[in-house]
Write a protein that holds these residues in place. Structure first.
Motif, PDB file in Angstrom:
ATOM      1  N   LEU A   3       9.940  -9.822   9.725  1.00 53.55           N
ATOM      2  CA  LEU A   3      10.021 -10.966   8.811  1.00 53.55           C
ATOM      3  C   LEU A   3      11.119 -11.947   9.214  1.00 53.55           C
ATOM      4  CD1 LEU A   3       9.442  -9.312   5.314  1.00 53.55           C
ATOM      5  CD2 LEU A   3       7.783 -10.318   6.886  1.00 53.55           C
ATOM      6  N   VAL A   4      11.746 -11.709  10.351  1.00 56.07           N
ATOM      7  CA  VAL A   4      12.760 -12.637  10.861  1.00 56.07           C
ATOM      8  C   VAL A   4      12.110 -13.452  11.964  1.00 56.07           C
ATOM      9  CG1 VAL A   4      15.002 -12.840  12.011  1.00 56.07           C
ATOM     10  CG2 VAL A   4      14.605 -10.999  10.330  1.00 56.07           C
ATOM     11  N   MET A   5      12.140 -14.773  11.831  1.00 65.08           N
ATOM     12  CA  MET A   5      11.578 -15.602  12.890  1.00 65.08           C
ATOM     13  C   MET A   5      12.510 -15.531  14.096  1.00 65.08           C
ATOM     14  SD  MET A   5      10.134 -19.494  12.513  1.00 65.08           S
ATOM     15  CE  MET A   5       8.679 -19.177  11.507  1.00 65.08           C
ATOM     16  N   ARG A  52      19.378 -20.527   6.782  1.00 64.05           N
ATOM     17  CA  ARG A  52      20.300 -19.435   6.476  1.00 64.05           C
ATOM     18  C   ARG A  52      21.747 -19.707   6.894  1.00 64.05           C
ATOM     19  NH1 ARG A  52      21.280 -15.246  10.190  1.00 64.05           N
ATOM     20  NH2 ARG A  52      20.322 -15.566  12.224  1.00 64.05           N
ATOM     21  N   ARG A  53      21.976 -20.770   7.656  1.00 65.67           N
ATOM     22  CA  ARG A  53      23.353 -21.082   8.056  1.00 65.67           C
ATOM     23  C   ARG A  53      24.064 -22.005   7.072  1.00 65.67           C
ATOM     24  NH1 ARG A  53      19.865 -20.406  11.729  1.00 65.67           N
ATOM     25  NH2 ARG A  53      20.229 -19.063  13.522  1.00 65.67           N
ATOM     26  N   GLY A  55       6.887 -20.126  19.605  1.00 63.46           N
ATOM     27  CA  GLY A  55       7.150 -20.610  18.260  1.00 63.46           C
ATOM     28  C   GLY A  55       7.114 -19.592  17.151  1.00 63.46           C
ATOM     29  N   PHE A  56       6.053 -18.813  17.078  1.00 59.39           N
ATOM     30  CA  PHE A  56       5.845 -18.048  15.862  1.00 59.39           C
ATOM     31  C   PHE A  56       6.244 -16.587  15.996  1.00 59.39           C
ATOM     32  CE2 PHE A  56       2.793 -21.510  15.997  1.00 59.39           C
ATOM     33  CZ  PHE A  56       3.291 -22.249  14.934  1.00 59.39           C
ATOM     34  N   GLU A  57       6.906 -16.252  17.076  1.00 60.47           N
ATOM     35  CA  GLU A  57       7.247 -14.850  17.268  1.00 60.47           C
ATOM     36  C   GLU A  57       8.291 -14.393  16.268  1.00 60.47           C
ATOM     37  OE1 GLU A  57       6.542 -15.015  22.069  1.00 60.47           O
ATOM     38  OE2 GLU A  57       8.385 -14.132  21.303  1.00 60.47           O
ATOM     39  N   SER A  58       8.213 -13.091  15.938  1.00 60.65           N
ATOM     40  CA  SER A  58       9.211 -12.480  15.073  1.00 60.65           C
ATOM     41  C   SER A  58      10.319 -11.879  15.931  1.00 60.65           C
ATOM     42  CB  SER A  58       8.555 -11.386  14.232  1.00 60.65           C
ATOM     43  OG  SER A  58       8.087 -10.352  15.080  1.00 60.65           O
ATOM     44  N   MET A  73      11.070 -21.669  23.465  1.00 55.75           N
ATOM     45  CA  MET A  73      12.484 -22.035  23.333  1.00 55.75           C
ATOM     46  C   MET A  73      13.353 -20.824  23.651  1.00 55.75           C
ATOM     47  SD  MET A  73      12.547 -22.257  19.178  1.00 55.75           S
ATOM     48  CE  MET A  73      10.776 -22.493  19.056  1.00 55.75           C
ATOM     49  N   ILE A  74      14.612 -21.112  24.007  1.00 59.86           N
ATOM     50  CA  ILE A  74      15.537 -20.062  24.419  1.00 59.86           C
ATOM     51  C   ILE A  74      16.354 -19.608  23.203  1.00 59.86           C
ATOM     52  CG2 ILE A  74      17.508 -19.508  25.888  1.00 59.86           C
ATOM     53  CD1 ILE A  74      15.153 -20.040  27.575  1.00 59.86           C
ATOM     54  N   ARG A  90      17.844 -25.884  13.328  1.00 60.92           N
ATOM     55  CA  ARG A  90      18.781 -24.953  12.679  1.00 60.92           C
ATOM     56  C   ARG A  90      20.046 -25.689  12.276  1.00 60.92           C
ATOM     57  NH1 ARG A  90      16.971 -21.420  17.338  1.00 60.92           N
ATOM     58  NH2 ARG A  90      18.521 -22.639  18.473  1.00 60.92           N
ATOM     59  N   ALA A 121      13.140 -17.392  16.538  1.00 57.15           N
ATOM     60  CA  ALA A 121      13.901 -18.607  16.830  1.00 57.15           C
ATOM     61  C   ALA A 121      15.078 -18.781  15.872  1.00 57.15           C
ATOM     62  CB  ALA A 121      12.985 -19.823  16.753  1.00 57.15           C
ATOM     63  N   ASP A 122      15.020 -18.103  14.718  1.00 58.33           N
ATOM     64  CA  ASP A 122      16.105 -18.197  13.737  1.00 58.33           C
ATOM     65  C   ASP A 122      17.148 -17.107  13.964  1.00 58.33           C
ATOM     66  OD1 ASP A 122      17.426 -19.369  11.592  1.00 58.33           O
ATOM     67  OD2 ASP A 122      16.438 -18.093  10.109  1.00 58.33           O
ATOM     68  N   ALA A 123      16.932 -16.249  14.958  1.00 58.58           N
ATOM     69  CA  ALA A 123      17.907 -15.195  15.260  1.00 58.58           C
ATOM     70  C   ALA A 123      18.976 -15.686  16.227  1.00 58.58           C
ATOM     71  CB  ALA A 123      17.201 -13.965  15.839  1.00 58.58           C
ATOM     72  N   GLU A 124      18.927 -16.963  16.573  1.00 60.07           N
ATOM     73  CA  GLU A 124      19.946 -17.551  17.454  1.00 60.07           C
ATOM     74  C   GLU A 124      21.347 -17.243  16.910  1.00 60.07           C
ATOM     75  OE1 GLU A 124      19.800 -19.303  20.287  1.00 60.07           O
ATOM     76  OE2 GLU A 124      21.961 -19.695  20.303  1.00 60.07           O
ATOM     77  N   MET A 144      11.815 -25.865  15.972  1.00 63.47           N
ATOM     78  CA  MET A 144      12.749 -25.180  15.069  1.00 63.47           C
ATOM     79  C   MET A 144      14.049 -25.960  15.005  1.00 63.47           C
ATOM     80  SD  MET A 144      14.122 -22.666  13.284  1.00 63.47           S
ATOM     81  CE  MET A 144      13.253 -21.107  13.310  1.00 63.47           C
ATOM     82  N   MET A 192       7.093 -15.525   6.771  1.00 60.28           N
ATOM     83  CA  MET A 192       6.744 -14.767   7.975  1.00 60.28           C
ATOM     84  C   MET A 192       5.513 -13.879   7.772  1.00 60.28           C
ATOM     85  SD  MET A 192       8.285 -15.635  10.652  1.00 60.28           S
ATOM     86  CE  MET A 192       8.086 -14.274  11.817  1.00 60.28           C
ATOM     87  N   MET A 212       5.592 -25.342  17.997  1.00 56.24           N
ATOM     88  CA  MET A 212       6.463 -25.336  16.817  1.00 56.24           C
ATOM     89  C   MET A 212       7.863 -25.810  17.186  1.00 56.24           C
ATOM     90  SD  MET A 212       7.812 -22.205  14.433  1.00 56.24           S
ATOM     91  CE  MET A 212       9.393 -22.059  15.255  1.00 56.24           C
TER      92      MET A 212
END
Lengths: 168, 267
Positions: free
Chosen positions: A60-62, B49-50, A18-21, A1-2, B5, A64-67, B3, B32, B1
């Motif tokens: 510890l930050v996924m 988290r949002r 998927g599982f990258e930090s 995913m982008i 958000r 994909a959640d750093a979008e 995701m 994680m 996976m």
């Protein structure tokens, strides 16, 4: 995913699995190798970055959640020609041995100075409790950091505190 | 996976309803580690988290998304003390109260506070809200009663302003450590005493035998404090693992509980 995020003030886009930090994204996708990959458990602090104003372990930050996040890494603090004051202090005090913990420590100290410039000696020790130096070069690291704090009326880095002190 | 958000609570509840059992991601400090060590490969992750709704708080409620760092600065005293012992600044900036409840480790740092305050865990789903007492919510080591379509909204607790409270933990070093034993004590003006012990049983435990000893006693004398310590020692159910032996945990539980009680009595 982008994933699209801001790194050191610049908009960046990366394809992540998927599982990258976030650490993996920075190092392998964006070629920013300052943050170091060591414990992958949030124990050592060598991957410390600032994420939306908070000092965090990027392992510890996924990713994909750093979008949409704003990230500052050690590369965003200074470069060889224009060292950040924290980097200069580390040079001046010889606060580097193998160097693996150094980028994380520089980011952590810079964040401390920005958020709590009046930190006391005890607060300084506590603020760096999440950054391990396995060369155990803490004395020089604390001396470098103390030289940057506005409140210098402390015993950090004195011979006594190095012998008898313990990390918080 | 996959995701997801969501931007707000409604979006998160919708996502959970369509993906029951999806893995919830808050600060990432537990999840994680498991992902990095390849112990877990979640299929669907819902990132929380949002969600501003999880950050709400007042004198009797703390949202699940409130971080340890925020709890150190402003929480009931026992919870603030426990929050300060969590990990490192990096971990405290990311990890959340809700994540601690979701993980439900026997050593969960917030759990002694929930037990001494008789807190209720508030769960939300498209069906509405559901409240469970802390000991209904925590069902065993790393298990809880949250349903697959529910989200932990936060923790509700009674007004504790008339009581003294304190907490402490013991580990193998002072920072970046998971509890070998943790403890919370609450002591009300009428002598009501509550003591909760973590990491010495399948979930955090209250020790009723020790509490009853001090109930209504105005100024406990030294012999009574020694008996309190003994009753805590007898009331815990520790195991031996890589952090500590059962014998050490049992001993440390008694000492820690007595000292924490003394801080309430003398504080």
């Amino acid at each position: 995913m982008i994933v699209t995020l801001t790194v050191n003030g610049e908009p960046r886009t990366a394809e992540v699995a998927g599982f990258e930090s976030l650490l993996w994204l920075l190092r392998e996708r964006l070629d920013l190798r300052g943050a170091k990959d060591a414990c992958q458990q949030g124990e050592c602090g060598s991957c410390s970055v600032v994420l939306d104003g908070e000092l965090v372990c990027s392992c510890l930050v996924m990713a994909a959640d750093a979008e949409g996040a704003e990230v500052t890494t050690v590369e965003g603090l200074g470069d060889p020609e224009h060292l950040h004051p924290v980097q200069q202090a580390f040079v001046d005090h010889g606060a580097v041995q193998c160097g693996y913990c150094t980028p994380g420590l520089v980011v952590a100290v810079a964040h401390l100075l920005e958020t709590r410039p009046q930190a006391s000696a005890d607060e300084l020790r506590e603020a760096l409790a999440g950054n391990l130096c396995r060369c155990t070069g803490y004395g020089a690291i604390l001396r470098a950091t103390t030289s940057l704090l506005s409140d210098r009326d402390t015993s950090v880095g004195s011979d006594a505190s190095e012998r008898g002190g313990r990390p918080s | 996976m996959r995701m997801i958000r969501p931007r707000d609570l409604d979006g998160a509840l919708d996502a959970l309803a369509s993906n029951p059992g999806a893995t919830l991601l808050a600060g990432g400090t537990d999840l994680m580690v498991e992902v990095n060590l390849q112990h877990r490969r979640p299929e669907t992750v819902i990132a929380l988290r949002r969600l501003g709704e999880l950050r709400e708080r007042d004198q009797r409620f703390i949202g699940a998304g409130v971080t340890w760092r925020e709890l150190v600065a402003d929480a009931p005293p026992a919870l603030a003390e426990l929050a300060r012992t969590v990990g490192s600044p990096q971990i405290r900036a990311a990890g959340t109260l809700g994540g601690n409840l979701g993980t439900a480790s026997p050593a969960g740092d917030a759990l002694p506070f929930l037990a001494i305050s008789d807190a209720r865990v508030v769960l939300a789903s498209l069906d509405g809200l559901r409240e469970l007492r802390w000991d209904e919510f925590l069902t065993g080591p790393k298990t809880n009663a949250r349903r697959g379509t529910e989200l932990i909204l936060g923790v509700a607790f009674p007004d504790l302003s008339g009581a003294r409270q304190a907490a402490a933990k013991v580990g193998v070093r002072q920072a970046m450590v998971i509890s070998s034993v943790s403890c919370g004590v609450l002591r009300a003006e009428d002598g009501t005493t509550r003591v909760a012990m973590g990491a010495v049983g399948p979930t955090v435990l209250r020790i009723p035998e020790a509490e009853e000893l001090l109930a209504g006693v105005d100024v406990p004398q030294a012999t009574m404090l020694a008996e309190f310590e003994q009753r805590v020692r007898d009331g815990v159910a520790p195991i031996t693992d890589h952090r500590a032996t059962a014998e050490y945990r049992r001993h440390a539980a008694g000492v820690l509980a007595r000292r924490t009680l003394e801080r309430c009595l003398n504080g």
